[in-house]
Design an enzyme around this catalytic site. Structure first.
Site, PDB file in Angstrom:
ATOM      1  N   HIS A  13       0.792  -1.306   0.024  1.00  0.00           N
ATOM      2  CA  HIS A  13      -0.162   0.136  -0.102  1.00  0.00           C
ATOM      3  C   HIS A  13       0.945   1.258  -0.054  1.00  0.00           C
ATOM      4  O   HIS A  13       0.182   2.478   0.190  1.00  0.00           O
ATOM      5  CB  HIS A  13      -1.008   0.119   1.177  1.00  0.00           C
ATOM      6  CG  HIS A  13      -1.834  -1.027   1.163  1.00  0.00           C
ATOM      7  ND1 HIS A  13      -2.763  -1.324   0.216  1.00  0.00           N
ATOM      8  CD2 HIS A  13      -2.233  -2.097   2.083  1.00  0.00           C
ATOM      9  CE1 HIS A  13      -3.497  -2.356   0.513  1.00  0.00           C
ATOM     10  NE2 HIS A  13      -3.433  -3.016   1.384  1.00  0.00           N
ATOM     11  N   ILE A  57       0.769   6.768  -0.115  1.00  0.00           N
ATOM     12  CA  ILE A  57       0.299   5.767   1.054  1.00  0.00           C
ATOM     13  C   ILE A  57      -1.222   6.009   0.742  1.00  0.00           C
ATOM     14  O   ILE A  57      -1.938   6.714   0.868  1.00  0.00           O
ATOM     15  CB  ILE A  57       0.801   6.167   2.246  1.00  0.00           C
ATOM     16  CG1 ILE A  57       2.112   6.668   2.677  1.00  0.00           C
ATOM     17  CG2 ILE A  57       0.232   5.023   3.343  1.00  0.00           C
ATOM     18  CD1 ILE A  57       2.420   7.360   4.224  1.00  0.00           C
ATOM     19  N   CYS A  58      -1.609   4.641   0.393  1.00  0.00           N
ATOM     20  CA  CYS A  58      -2.818   4.156   0.176  1.00  0.00           C
ATOM     21  C   CYS A  58      -3.584   3.642   1.496  1.00  0.00           C
ATOM     22  O   CYS A  58      -3.489   2.356   1.934  1.00  0.00           O
ATOM     23  CB  CYS A  58      -2.960   3.042  -0.765  1.00  0.00           C
ATOM     24  SG  CYS A  58      -4.886   2.582  -1.133  1.00  0.00           S
ATOM     25  N   LEU A  59      -3.900   4.615   2.401  1.00  0.00           N
ATOM     26  CA  LEU A  59      -4.593   4.281   3.708  1.00  0.00           C
ATOM     27  C   LEU A  59      -5.909   5.343   4.034  1.00  0.00           C
ATOM     28  O   LEU A  59      -5.543   6.350   4.072  1.00  0.00           O
ATOM     29  CB  LEU A  59      -3.318   4.630   4.948  1.00  0.00           C
ATOM     30  CG  LEU A  59      -3.755   4.501   6.252  1.00  0.00           C
ATOM     31  CD1 LEU A  59      -4.268   2.717   6.433  1.00  0.00           C
ATOM     32  CD2 LEU A  59      -2.807   4.750   7.182  1.00  0.00           C
TER      33      LEU A  59
END
Length: 161
Positions: free
Chosen positions: A91, A98-100
């Protein structure tokens, strides 16, 4: 965006300044485990050193997060990226994005820099493999010229890592 590019942003509101000064004071007294704030006179951009948790794939490794606060923080989420080199994680893109979900759609003004850092460390710690997202090359190619990760329409479909 990298640390060498500077986002076009407005000065922090009084509410944002007060909130960040309070968070910074709390951080200095009790920083979250595994994190170190790099002292600077810029309240609007924090650089935070992250150390991988013991017993994980990232144990003992050190990375840097750059946190840029918008004018209306905490009503608006900060932009958080890893500075180069970004950790290999499903991620985390090679450009540091950042894929959050808590950094975007699930942001809440009740969150703090400390809670965001802990979430990022938890995400790193739960990874079973060091690898880039499947669409890393395409995504990074489309992010040239300093595009902010906040301009991305993220699809949060994998909460296993």
């Amino acid at each position: 965006m990298t640390s060498s590019s500077s986002p076009s942003r407005k000065a922090l509101s009084k509410i944002a300044c007060n909130r960040l000064q309070k968070e910074l004071a709390e951080w200095q007294v009790s920083p979250p485990a595994g994190f170190k704030h790099k002292v600077s006179d810029n309240l609007q951009r924090w650089v935070i050193e992250v150390t991988g948790a013991a017993g994980t794939l990232y144990a003992g490794e050190t990375y840097q997060l750059q946190v840029d606060f918008p004018e209306h923080y905490p009503m608006e989420a900060p932009q958080v990226i890893f500075l180069n080199p970004a950790p290999m994680h499903p991620h985390i893109y090679s450009n540091g994005h950042i894929c959050l979900d808590i950094l975007y759609d699930s942001w809440s003004p009740a969150m703090t820099v400390s809670s965001v850092c802990i979430s990022i460390l938890s995400m790193l710690s739960s990874s079973p493999a060091k690898q880039r997202p499947a669409d890393n090359d395409r995504y990074v190619r489309n992010c040239r010229n300093g595009r902010s990760p906040k301009e991305t329409r993220w699809w949060f479909h994998d909460d296993t890592v």
